[in-house]
Write an enzyme that holds these catalytic residues in place. Structure first.
Site, PDB file in Angstrom:
ATOM      1  N   THR A 127       0.915  -1.179   0.147  1.00 25.29           N
ATOM      2  CA  THR A 127      -0.122  -0.165   0.109  1.00 25.29           C
ATOM      3  C   THR A 127       0.834   1.281   0.066  1.00 25.29           C
ATOM      4  O   THR A 127       2.076   1.380   0.485  1.00 25.29           O
ATOM      5  CB  THR A 127      -0.829   0.233   1.324  1.00 25.29           C
ATOM      6  OG1 THR A 127      -1.501   1.477   1.530  1.00 25.29           O
ATOM      7  CG2 THR A 127      -0.064  -0.462   2.520  1.00 25.29           C
ATOM      8  N   ASP A 128       0.272   2.350  -0.640  1.00 26.78           N
ATOM      9  CA  ASP A 128       1.226   3.471  -0.321  1.00 26.78           C
ATOM     10  C   ASP A 128       1.259   3.960   0.888  1.00 26.78           C
ATOM     11  O   ASP A 128       2.047   4.848   1.281  1.00 26.78           O
ATOM     12  CB  ASP A 128       0.325   4.749  -1.467  1.00 26.78           C
ATOM     13  CG  ASP A 128      -0.827   5.279  -0.588  1.00 26.78           C
ATOM     14  OD1 ASP A 128      -1.550   4.517   0.206  1.00 26.78           O
ATOM     15  OD2 ASP A 128      -1.530   6.066  -1.300  1.00 26.78           O
ATOM     16  N   GLU A 129       0.323   3.499   1.837  1.00 24.71           N
ATOM     17  CA  GLU A 129       0.617   4.077   3.305  1.00 24.71           C
ATOM     18  C   GLU A 129       1.727   3.603   3.849  1.00 24.71           C
ATOM     19  O   GLU A 129       2.041   4.224   4.978  1.00 24.71           O
ATOM     20  CB  GLU A 129      -0.724   3.597   4.105  1.00 24.71           C
ATOM     21  CG  GLU A 129      -2.113   4.033   3.474  1.00 24.71           C
ATOM     22  CD  GLU A 129      -3.212   3.623   4.422  1.00 24.71           C
ATOM     23  OE1 GLU A 129      -3.050   3.591   5.645  1.00 24.71           O
ATOM     24  OE2 GLU A 129      -4.369   3.477   3.835  1.00 24.71           O
ATOM     25  N   TYR A 156      -1.635  -0.490  11.232  1.00 23.63           N
ATOM     26  CA  TYR A 156      -2.042  -1.034   9.679  1.00 23.63           C
ATOM     27  C   TYR A 156      -0.702  -0.647   8.998  1.00 23.63           C
ATOM     28  O   TYR A 156      -0.367  -1.869   8.319  1.00 23.63           O
ATOM     29  CB  TYR A 156      -3.023  -0.630   9.251  1.00 23.63           C
ATOM     30  CG  TYR A 156      -3.467  -0.629   7.808  1.00 23.63           C
ATOM     31  CD1 TYR A 156      -3.444  -2.161   7.334  1.00 23.63           C
ATOM     32  CD2 TYR A 156      -3.245   0.278   6.915  1.00 23.63           C
ATOM     33  CE1 TYR A 156      -3.397  -2.358   5.788  1.00 23.63           C
ATOM     34  CE2 TYR A 156      -3.221   0.120   5.507  1.00 23.63           C
ATOM     35  CZ  TYR A 156      -3.482  -1.128   4.931  1.00 23.63           C
ATOM     36  OH  TYR A 156      -3.431  -1.478   3.558  1.00 23.63           O
ATOM     37  N   LYS A 211       2.162  -3.373   7.162  1.00 23.93           N
ATOM     38  CA  LYS A 211       2.298  -3.681   5.646  1.00 23.93           C
ATOM     39  C   LYS A 211       3.665  -3.431   5.417  1.00 23.93           C
ATOM     40  O   LYS A 211       4.180  -4.156   4.357  1.00 23.93           O
ATOM     41  CB  LYS A 211       1.309  -2.764   4.972  1.00 23.93           C
ATOM     42  CG  LYS A 211      -0.327  -3.048   5.054  1.00 23.93           C
ATOM     43  CD  LYS A 211      -0.802  -4.482   4.416  1.00 23.93           C
ATOM     44  CE  LYS A 211      -0.676  -4.540   3.082  1.00 23.93           C
ATOM     45  NZ  LYS A 211      -1.061  -5.641   2.447  1.00 23.93           N
TER      46      LYS A 211
END
Ligand code: NAD
Ligand code: TYD
Length: 335
Positions: free
Chosen positions: A124-126, A149, A153
């Site tokens: 994810t870009d997060e 989260y 990831k």
């Protein structure tokens, strides 16, 4: 060719499997634990498709994962399964570490053991953390995850790359921005706001609502995942995004306008702790290297999604009542 898709009963995974089996009859084996976010009703139309198989397996269970890899001998793995909701990771981080980190390691080990030819790690870009008002994440941006989260990831993403570097497993990592579209679990911003608006309930906007997310339609994300699966270079990371930055408040207002509902339904509530202010993806690498481009028109795709939720009230009503959880037992018994 057999593709093993983890998390195929979730939002992005289900869209991926439906899309793939529409286009080809290559075998797809879905591995999913059916947590609260897994909804096999989303895949109900595939139940008699001979190219489709479903295995209810928790990716933390190394023996079960190894057994399914040995029995199905997948050529490729597309790994979507995860605990995916930031707010839940703030309430209870442990399962995020267990599923996202340990579960990913279990899969990587199984992939090594049976000689999987390609492992696509859906990250994810997060993992990049939050941006200031300008600039965009590139694949070279530092990883500075903010939430449990995104930290879990990032760990999984780096672990996958380490398996490539150390063991030579053919791993490719994708880092995509926020998705929207059919079948999204109604805890995420867009479906939650659509459903609350349809029911005339308040729309809870965190803080000032001036946070920015870079929205991409799930079909565009999944087309990019396929491009990476087919043409990505081993050991590489590909950002995926559609250059579609929007303030949260503008998304919420657009939903209200589309549904003819008043802005008085908006309620500014306490902000999320550690809330990332802005995400933006620079997708130049996947565009130029793999020739992928988003196909959806952002000016109409959100409206289409709203219409999907209006037309599929029975899908989300069964999610909210919990009835969707009975489907597995009805369909598969106690297997
Ligand atoms: P989702 O929460 O809708 O679905 C997750 C799926 O994983 C569910 O079917 C669930 O049952 C399954 N799962 C969870 N824990 C499991 C376990 N221990 N064993 C087996 N299956 C398990 O998530 P989503 O929004 O479809 O996201 C899919 C992937 O894409 C995730 O890896 C997420 O990090 C990533 N991603 C999501 C977005 C987004 O905007 N939703 C953006 C970028 C990347
Ligand atoms: P979300 O869909 O949870 O995705 P993520 O946190 O992974 O980006 O939230 C998108 C944005 O919407 C995020 O800035 C938080 C905000 N938000 C609200 O303002 N209200 C809500 O009820 C939710 C679920 C999210």
């Amino acid at each position: 060719m057999t593709i093993l898709v983890t998390g195929g009963a979730g939002f992005i995974g289900a869209n991926y499997v439906l899309r793939r089996l529409e286009r080809s009859q290559e075998r797809v084996v879905v591995v999913d634990a059916l947590t609260y976010a897994g909804n096999l009703e989303s895949l109900a139309e595939l139940k008699d498709n001979p190219a489709f198989a479903f295995e209810r397996i928790d990716i933390r269970d190394a023996d079960a994962v190894k057994a399914v890899f040995e029995s199905t001998k997948p050529d490729a793995v597309v790994h979507f399964a995860a605990e995916s909701h930031v707010d839940r990771s703030i309430l209870g981080p442990r399962v995020f570490t267990e599923t996202n980190v340990l579960g990913t390691q279990v899969l990587l080990d199984a992939a090594r053991e049976v000689g999987v030819k390609r492992f696509v790690m859906v990250s994810t870009d997060e993992v990049y953390g939050s941006l200031g008002p300008t600039g965009a994440f590139t694949e070279a941006s530092p990883l500075q995850p903010s939430s449990p989260y995104s930290a879990s990831k990032a760990a999984a993403d780096l672990l996958a790359l380490a398996y490539n570097h150390t063991f030579g497993l053919d791993v490719v990592v994708t880092r995509c921005s926020n998705n929207y579209g059919p079948l999204q679990f109604p805890e995420k911003l867009i479906p939650l706001m659509i459903i609350n608006a349809l029911e005339g309930k308040k729309l809870p906007v965190y803080g000032d609502g001036m946070q920015v997310r870079d929205w991409i339609h799930v079909e565009d994300h999944n087309a990019a995942v396929d491009a990476v699966l087919e043409k990505g270079r081993p050991g590489e990371v590909y950002n995926i995004g559609a250059r579609n930055e929007r303030y949260n408040i503008d998304i919420v207002k657009q939903i209200l306008t589309h549904l003819g509902k008043p802005e008085s339904l908006i309620e500014h509530v306490k902000d999320r702790p550690g809330h990332d202010r802005r995400y933006a993806i620079e997708p130049q690498k996947i565009e130029s290297e793999l020739g992928w481009r988003p196909a959806k028109d952002p000016s109409t795709a959100l409206g289409e999604t709203i219409e999907w939720f209006m037309a599929n009230a029975s899908w989300w009503e069964r999610v909210r009542s919990g009835a969707y959880r009975d489907y597995y037992e009805q369909q598969y018994g106690n297997r």
